[in-house]
Design a protein around this motif. Structure first.
Motif, PDB file in Angstrom:
ATOM      1  N   GLU A 165     -27.420 -22.061 -72.319  1.00  0.00           N
ATOM      2  CA  GLU A 165     -27.396 -20.843 -71.500  1.00  0.00           C
ATOM      3  C   GLU A 165     -28.208 -19.744 -72.164  1.00  0.00           C
ATOM      4  O   GLU A 165     -29.018 -19.068 -71.522  1.00  0.00           O
ATOM      5  CB  GLU A 165     -25.957 -20.363 -71.289  1.00  0.00           C
ATOM      6  N   LEU A 166     -28.001 -19.551 -73.461  1.00  0.00           N
ATOM      7  CA  LEU A 166     -28.754 -18.537 -74.202  1.00  0.00           C
ATOM      8  C   LEU A 166     -30.247 -18.855 -74.182  1.00  0.00           C
ATOM      9  O   LEU A 166     -31.086 -17.969 -74.038  1.00  0.00           O
ATOM     10  CB  LEU A 166     -28.243 -18.472 -75.647  1.00  0.00           C
ATOM     11  N   TYR A 167     -30.567 -20.126 -74.310  1.00  0.00           N
ATOM     12  CA  TYR A 167     -31.959 -20.583 -74.307  1.00  0.00           C
ATOM     13  C   TYR A 167     -32.642 -20.224 -72.993  1.00  0.00           C
ATOM     14  O   TYR A 167     -33.730 -19.639 -72.980  1.00  0.00           O
ATOM     15  CB  TYR A 167     -31.968 -22.097 -74.545  1.00  0.00           C
ATOM     16  N   GLU A 168     -32.011 -20.583 -71.872  1.00  0.00           N
ATOM     17  CA  GLU A 168     -32.606 -20.312 -70.573  1.00  0.00           C
ATOM     18  C   GLU A 168     -32.674 -18.810 -70.291  1.00  0.00           C
ATOM     19  O   GLU A 168     -33.620 -18.330 -69.665  1.00  0.00           O
ATOM     20  CB  GLU A 168     -31.816 -21.014 -69.461  1.00  0.00           C
ATOM     21  N   LEU A 169     -31.690 -18.066 -70.761  1.00  0.00           N
ATOM     22  CA  LEU A 169     -31.648 -16.628 -70.511  1.00  0.00           C
ATOM     23  C   LEU A 169     -32.779 -15.900 -71.213  1.00  0.00           C
ATOM     24  O   LEU A 169     -33.352 -14.947 -70.685  1.00  0.00           O
ATOM     25  CB  LEU A 169     -30.298 -16.055 -70.975  1.00  0.00           C
ATOM     26  N   ASN A 170     -33.153 -16.369 -72.401  1.00  0.00           N
ATOM     27  CA  ASN A 170     -34.112 -15.619 -73.222  1.00  0.00           C
ATOM     28  C   ASN A 170     -35.441 -16.339 -73.440  1.00  0.00           C
ATOM     29  O   ASN A 170     -36.262 -15.882 -74.229  1.00  0.00           O
ATOM     30  CB  ASN A 170     -33.486 -15.335 -74.597  1.00  0.00           C
ATOM     31  N   TYR A 171     -35.664 -17.440 -72.730  1.00  0.00           N
ATOM     32  CA  TYR A 171     -36.828 -18.270 -73.033  1.00  0.00           C
ATOM     33  C   TYR A 171     -38.138 -17.500 -72.912  1.00  0.00           C
ATOM     34  O   TYR A 171     -39.047 -17.668 -73.717  1.00  0.00           O
ATOM     35  CB  TYR A 171     -36.843 -19.491 -72.116  1.00  0.00           C
ATOM     36  N   PHE A 172     -38.268 -16.663 -71.891  1.00  0.00           N
ATOM     37  CA  PHE A 172     -39.492 -15.882 -71.711  1.00  0.00           C
ATOM     38  C   PHE A 172     -39.242 -14.385 -71.886  1.00  0.00           C
ATOM     39  O   PHE A 172     -39.917 -13.555 -71.291  1.00  0.00           O
ATOM     40  CB  PHE A 172     -40.105 -16.149 -70.334  1.00  0.00           C
ATOM     41  N   VAL A 194     -36.340 -14.896 -62.178  1.00  0.00           N
ATOM     42  CA  VAL A 194     -35.076 -15.315 -61.554  1.00  0.00           C
ATOM     43  C   VAL A 194     -34.336 -16.395 -62.343  1.00  0.00           C
ATOM     44  O   VAL A 194     -33.103 -16.501 -62.231  1.00  0.00           O
ATOM     45  CB  VAL A 194     -35.305 -15.816 -60.106  1.00  0.00           C
ATOM     46  N   ALA A 195     -35.064 -17.184 -63.126  1.00  0.00           N
ATOM     47  CA  ALA A 195     -34.426 -18.317 -63.811  1.00  0.00           C
ATOM     48  C   ALA A 195     -33.351 -17.910 -64.819  1.00  0.00           C
ATOM     49  O   ALA A 195     -32.333 -18.613 -64.928  1.00  0.00           O
ATOM     50  CB  ALA A 195     -35.487 -19.177 -64.497  1.00  0.00           C
ATOM     51  N   PRO A 196     -33.534 -16.822 -65.592  1.00  0.00           N
ATOM     52  CA  PRO A 196     -32.540 -16.520 -66.630  1.00  0.00           C
ATOM     53  C   PRO A 196     -31.109 -16.408 -66.125  1.00  0.00           C
ATOM     54  O   PRO A 196     -30.168 -16.830 -66.800  1.00  0.00           O
ATOM     55  CB  PRO A 196     -33.036 -15.189 -67.209  1.00  0.00           C
ATOM     56  N   GLY A 197     -30.918 -15.819 -64.938  1.00  0.00           N
ATOM     57  CA  GLY A 197     -29.567 -15.652 -64.431  1.00  0.00           C
ATOM     58  C   GLY A 197     -28.997 -16.886 -63.770  1.00  0.00           C
ATOM     59  O   GLY A 197     -27.776 -16.994 -63.584  1.00  0.00           O
ATOM     60  N   TYR A 212     -28.928 -20.190 -64.747  1.00  0.00           N
ATOM     61  CA  TYR A 212     -28.141 -21.106 -65.561  1.00  0.00           C
ATOM     62  C   TYR A 212     -26.775 -20.511 -65.897  1.00  0.00           C
ATOM     63  O   TYR A 212     -25.762 -21.219 -65.914  1.00  0.00           O
ATOM     64  CB  TYR A 212     -28.898 -21.446 -66.845  1.00  0.00           C
ATOM     65  N   ARG A 213     -26.737 -19.199 -66.130  1.00  0.00           N
ATOM     66  CA  ARG A 213     -25.454 -18.533 -66.392  1.00  0.00           C
ATOM     67  C   ARG A 213     -24.543 -18.645 -65.174  1.00  0.00           C
ATOM     68  O   ARG A 213     -23.346 -18.922 -65.300  1.00  0.00           O
ATOM     69  CB  ARG A 213     -25.694 -17.069 -66.755  1.00  0.00           C
ATOM     70  N   ARG A 214     -25.105 -18.441 -63.989  1.00  0.00           N
ATOM     71  CA  ARG A 214     -24.303 -18.539 -62.767  1.00  0.00           C
ATOM     72  C   ARG A 214     -23.818 -19.978 -62.559  1.00  0.00           C
ATOM     73  O   ARG A 214     -22.676 -20.198 -62.150  1.00  0.00           O
ATOM     74  CB  ARG A 214     -25.142 -18.079 -61.569  1.00  0.00           C
ATOM     75  N   VAL A 215     -24.662 -20.951 -62.865  1.00  0.00           N
ATOM     76  CA  VAL A 215     -24.265 -22.354 -62.706  1.00  0.00           C
ATOM     77  C   VAL A 215     -23.093 -22.671 -63.633  1.00  0.00           C
ATOM     78  O   VAL A 215     -22.137 -23.335 -63.231  1.00  0.00           O
ATOM     79  CB  VAL A 215     -25.459 -23.284 -62.970  1.00  0.00           C
ATOM     80  N   ARG A 216     -23.143 -22.209 -64.869  1.00  0.00           N
ATOM     81  CA  ARG A 216     -22.014 -22.420 -65.784  1.00  0.00           C
ATOM     82  C   ARG A 216     -20.732 -21.819 -65.211  1.00  0.00           C
ATOM     83  O   ARG A 216     -19.658 -22.422 -65.274  1.00  0.00           O
ATOM     84  CB  ARG A 216     -22.295 -21.787 -67.147  1.00  0.00           C
ATOM     85  N   GLU A 217     -20.852 -20.626 -64.651  1.00  0.00           N
ATOM     86  CA  GLU A 217     -19.686 -19.956 -64.080  1.00  0.00           C
ATOM     87  C   GLU A 217     -19.117 -20.770 -62.911  1.00  0.00           C
ATOM     88  O   GLU A 217     -17.893 -20.925 -62.786  1.00  0.00           O
ATOM     89  CB  GLU A 217     -20.078 -18.559 -63.603  1.00  0.00           C
ATOM     90  N   ILE A 218     -19.995 -21.300 -62.082  1.00  0.00           N
ATOM     91  CA  ILE A 218     -19.536 -22.110 -60.955  1.00  0.00           C
ATOM     92  C   ILE A 218     -18.791 -23.343 -61.450  1.00  0.00           C
ATOM     93  O   ILE A 218     -17.713 -23.679 -60.953  1.00  0.00           O
ATOM     94  CB  ILE A 218     -20.728 -22.528 -60.072  1.00  0.00           C
ATOM     95  N   VAL A 219     -19.362 -24.034 -62.428  1.00  0.00           N
ATOM     96  CA  VAL A 219     -18.731 -25.256 -62.944  1.00  0.00           C
ATOM     97  C   VAL A 219     -17.350 -24.937 -63.502  1.00  0.00           C
ATOM     98  O   VAL A 219     -16.373 -25.642 -63.228  1.00  0.00           O
ATOM     99  CB  VAL A 219     -19.614 -25.907 -64.020  1.00  0.00           C
ATOM    100  N   GLU A 220     -17.247 -23.868 -64.279  1.00  0.00           N
ATOM    101  CA  GLU A 220     -15.968 -23.506 -64.865  1.00  0.00           C
ATOM    102  C   GLU A 220     -14.946 -23.141 -63.784  1.00  0.00           C
ATOM    103  O   GLU A 220     -13.744 -23.332 -63.959  1.00  0.00           O
ATOM    104  CB  GLU A 220     -16.156 -22.339 -65.827  1.00  0.00           C
ATOM    105  N   THR A 221     -15.427 -22.627 -62.662  1.00  0.00           N
ATOM    106  CA  THR A 221     -14.535 -22.223 -61.581  1.00  0.00           C
ATOM    107  C   THR A 221     -14.055 -23.417 -60.759  1.00  0.00           C
ATOM    108  O   THR A 221     -12.858 -23.550 -60.480  1.00  0.00           O
ATOM    109  CB  THR A 221     -15.235 -21.218 -60.649  1.00  0.00           C
ATOM    110  N   VAL A 222     -14.980 -24.300 -60.357  1.00  0.00           N
ATOM    111  CA  VAL A 222     -14.600 -25.371 -59.431  1.00  0.00           C
ATOM    112  C   VAL A 222     -13.972 -26.576 -60.141  1.00  0.00           C
ATOM    113  O   VAL A 222     -13.138 -27.270 -59.559  1.00  0.00           O
ATOM    114  CB  VAL A 222     -15.806 -25.822 -58.576  1.00  0.00           C
TER     115      VAL A 222
END
Length: 363
Positions: free
Chosen positions: A299-306, A225-228, A230-240
């Protein structure tokens, strides 16, 4: 010590044994040790360490020459690095810590690690056997790495949630319902990761030699569940936070320039009298966290770490089948279905609706 366990993104659809020109393998055995050639990526921080742990991860290996785990010195004959551009160097030469506080401080320089007929002494060779290489994943290191990773992401989300809240107070948009919901979603993800991390610890299982290991079910769930997140968090920050992320001056020196300072103080101030320099400090920190090269790299790091999340979804299913969890889940379903049949309830504590059922009475 750094680690390098991932094969380069070259011919990954082919068996490892068919990529001898790229992947790490043994060229020859000598009395002193193994002569190694090939590359690994991403060797994060490796150019700055004394030693590098080298292995394979989630890759089937049949050829002994590829079935390797060893510790290599950070430098020596036949050992080469090709590092990506340094975000820290860019910040130092073109900007300042005020403008890029994270890039200037926390950049982990990633590198391509190449062995060109490098000698690895026998005492540094940990595994040189296909069967042992396949069993290596069961040594418990992966669960401990996943626990470390969960702690890391939890702290990142703590930091980002606090920073986003500060940014929203600065822009004056904190009272909007949708903005609050976005911040709440970030906090929910933080709590989710914290719960999984706690589950790894509270559900720890016996390990070799009287040790304990983080619970593998929770560890697998984290990797799935972790890979997605951080990407979603970035999207939220850019939105709000929106345009507040780029409504910024270019350099800290602007605030020391008399001709510019009055304009900055007037037009770049924050809400409720927050000074322009404080607003800039907050937004530049948030931009560096999610918008700069440094932020995008994380973001790339968290997405592909494992590796691919799909692999961990499949592993979660395989483990559930192997340890009886899936059988227990199916038993729950069977128990439910055993309480009724075509004539109504069969469970002794349930009353069939024969007296009120129009269709049953008509029949």
């Amino acid at each position: 010590m750094a680690h390098a366990i991932v094969n380069p993104p070259v011919d990954r659809g082919r068996p490892v044994e068919e990529t001898r020109d790229v992947f790490v393998h043994v060229e020859k055995e000598t009395d002193r040790g193994l002569v190694i050639s090939g590359a690994k990526v991403v060797a994060t921080g490796a150019p700055l360490t004394q030693n590098v742990f080298v292995s394979h991860f989630l890759v089937p290996v049949q050829d002994k020459s590829f079935a390797l785990t060893f510790i290599a010195p950070g430098a020596g004959p036949g050992i080469k690095y090709f590092a990506r551009a340094s975000y820290e160097q860019t910040a130092a030469t073109m900007s300042s810590p005020f403008d890029y506080p994270l890039s200037s401080r926390f950049d982990e320089n990633d590198a391509i690690l190449i062995y060109d007929n490098a000698l690895i002494p026998w005492e540094n060779v940990l595994i040189y056997d296909p069967d042992r290489a396949q069993r290596f994943a069961r040594a418990g290191w992966q669960q401990r790495a996943q626990l470390q990773s969960a702690v890391r992401l939890e702290v990142k989300l703590d930091f980002i949630a606090g920073l986003v809240h500060k940014a929203l107070l600065t822009t004056g948009s904190i009272e909007f319902r949708g903005v609050q919901a976005g911040l709440g979603e970030i906090i929910a993800y933080r709590n989710l990761i914290a719960g999984i991390r706690a589950g790894m610890i509270e559900g720890a299982t016996p390990g070799p030699g009287g040790s304990v290991e983080p619970n593998s079910r929770y560890a697998r769930s984290y990797s799935a569940v972790a890979p997605g997140i951080y990407r979603r968090v970035r999207e939220i920050v850019e939105t709000v936070v929106a345009s507040g992320l780029i409504y910024l001056n270019s350099h800290a020196v602007d605030f020391e320039t008399p001709e510019m300072r009055p304009y900055l103080d007037q037009f770049m101030r924050g809400t409720d009298g927050i000074p322009a320099i404080d607003r800039s400090r907050t937004m530049k920190l948030l931009w560096d966290a999610i918008g700069s090269e440094f932020g995008a790299r994380h973001e790339l790091y968290e997405l592909n770490y494992f590796g691919q999340p799909e692999a961990h979804h499949l592993a979660s299913l395989a483990v559930a089948k192997a340890d009886g969890t899936m059988a227990g889940m199916e038993c729950l379903v069977e128990e439910c279905m055993s309480d009724y049949d075509t004539k109504g309830w069969t469970a002794g504590d349930m009353a069939s609706p024969d007296d009120v059922s129009v269709i049953t009475r008509a029949g």
